[in-house]
Structures are given as structure tokens and as C-alpha cells.
Write a protein that holds these residues in place. Structure first.
Motif, PDB file in Angstrom:
ATOM      1  N   SER A  54      47.062  77.646  84.647  1.00 17.14           N
ATOM      2  CA  SER A  54      46.489  78.842  85.285  1.00 17.14           C
ATOM      3  C   SER A  54      47.230  80.095  84.845  1.00 17.14           C
ATOM      4  N   GLY A  60      42.510  76.120  82.142  1.00 15.35           N
ATOM      5  CA  GLY A  60      41.757  74.881  82.278  1.00 15.35           C
ATOM      6  C   GLY A  60      42.650  73.657  82.341  1.00 15.35           C
ATOM      7  N   LEU A 113      37.954  76.468  82.405  1.00 14.97           N
ATOM      8  CA  LEU A 113      37.408  76.718  83.737  1.00 14.97           C
ATOM      9  C   LEU A 113      35.901  76.963  83.657  1.00 14.97           C
ATOM     10  N   ILE A 128      37.093  75.262  91.745  1.00 13.32           N
ATOM     11  CA  ILE A 128      36.222  76.273  91.134  1.00 13.32           C
ATOM     12  C   ILE A 128      35.711  77.285  92.144  1.00 13.32           C
TER      13      ILE A 128
END
Length: 151
Positions: A54, A60, A113, A128
DNA sequence: GCCAACGTTGGC
DNA sequence: GCCAACGTTGGC
């Protein structure tokens, strides 16, 4: 066997740090959120953990590690030199826990992501959902499998 | 670097 | 036990 996802800033600890020392455990410390801590307390030896990068250029899921030691008192909470020092935590009643993790697998590419948002099975995952800051997230087997087929 | 979202703290 | 203020996370 349970499945999890843990967020990390790759500058601090990335899948490459695990891959560089595949025979050594890395202590996952510094978690300072009660919900995340409680999930860590539910972890069992052998559980699989997705490593999620992150706050970086390539956001991802980067790979998988395995739990090698269940939750124990996080020593950084008592170390005044540590960024994770918590002066309110008492040694006879520690607030924060760590687990030990070991490398399993680095994905050939980051599952971004954007891709994960398009996986139907992940629609309900906190991962998400906008504004969700939970750094330790449980995954069902269905959710876990839906990620693995994308690798 | 901005800022929305959210968790935590502490005064009352 | 309420809730405003504050601090942090994390995508953009």
C-alpha cells in the motif's frame, strides 16, 4: 487453515524482504489497531497471508507468506526507541501482539487494486471498500481462490 | 501533497 | 457515555 491479507508499505517491509531470506521468519510487529490485532490473535500456524503493498507506486497483492508463530506480545511496544512504542502499554498486560511469518511465494506480477476491484468475489471485502483502513483482513477460501486464479 | 474516512482520546 | 478534536491511513 485460514486465509488473510496484511497491508504493508513496501518501503518498510515488502514481499522482496521475505523472498530475500526465505528460511528466516520476519516478525510482523507495529500493528496498533484493535480490530487488526484481534484478527492476528485468530491466526494459526500454517495460515496463508497475502502480502499487500500500500501507499506506493504499484498498489496491490504481491505474494503469499505463512504464519510460523501465533500471536505473542509485540516487543516494540515497550521500546522507547521504537516508532511503535506505546507508553500506556504495561508489560504485565500488553496491548499489542506480533506474529512471525515466513516466505511462501512471490507473484510474477502485482495484482493491482484496480484488478481486485473487478473481482466479483471480493465485492464485499473491506480491502476494496473506500476509506477502509483495516490492515489485517480475513479472506474466505472463495475470496482467496478468486485472487489466485488471477496470478 | 491533498484530503476523505475512520479510530482514538479526553473533557465534560 | 457523549462527542468534538485530533491523528492516522491510504488512494489519488
Amino acid at each position: 487453515m485460514q486465509y488473510w491479507l496484511m497491508k504493508t508499505e513496501p518501503d518498510e517491509c515488502s514481499i522482496d524482504d521475505f523472498a530475500a531470506t526465505p528460511d528466516q521468519v520476519i516478525r510482523w510487529d507495529g500493528v496498533r489497531n484493535y480490530q487488526a490485532r484481534n484478527f492476528m490473535r485468530d491466526m494459526a500456524i500454517g495460515d496463508e497471508v497475502f502480502i499487500y503493498h500500500s501507499s506506493c507506486a504499484k498498489i496491490g497483492i504481491a505474494g503469499i507468506v505463512r504464519v510460523t508463530r501465533t500471536a505473542y506480545s509485540d516487543p516494540t511496544q515497550f521500546n522507547p526507541e521504537s516508532a511503535y512504542f506505546d507508553k500506556r502499554s504495561k508489560p504485565d498486560n500488553p496491548r499489542w501482539d506480533a506474529v512471525d511469518l515466513k516466505f511462501m511465494r512471490k507473484f510474477a506480477r502485482i495484482l493491482t487494486l484496480d484488478e481486485l476491484k473487478n473481482v466479483a468475489e471480493l465485492a464485499d471485502s473491506p480491502l476494496i471498500q473506500k476509506g477502509n483502513r483495516l490492515s489485517v483482513i480475513p479472506f474466505s477460501k472463495v475470496e482467496r481462490d478468486s485472487v489466485l486464479v488471477k496470478v
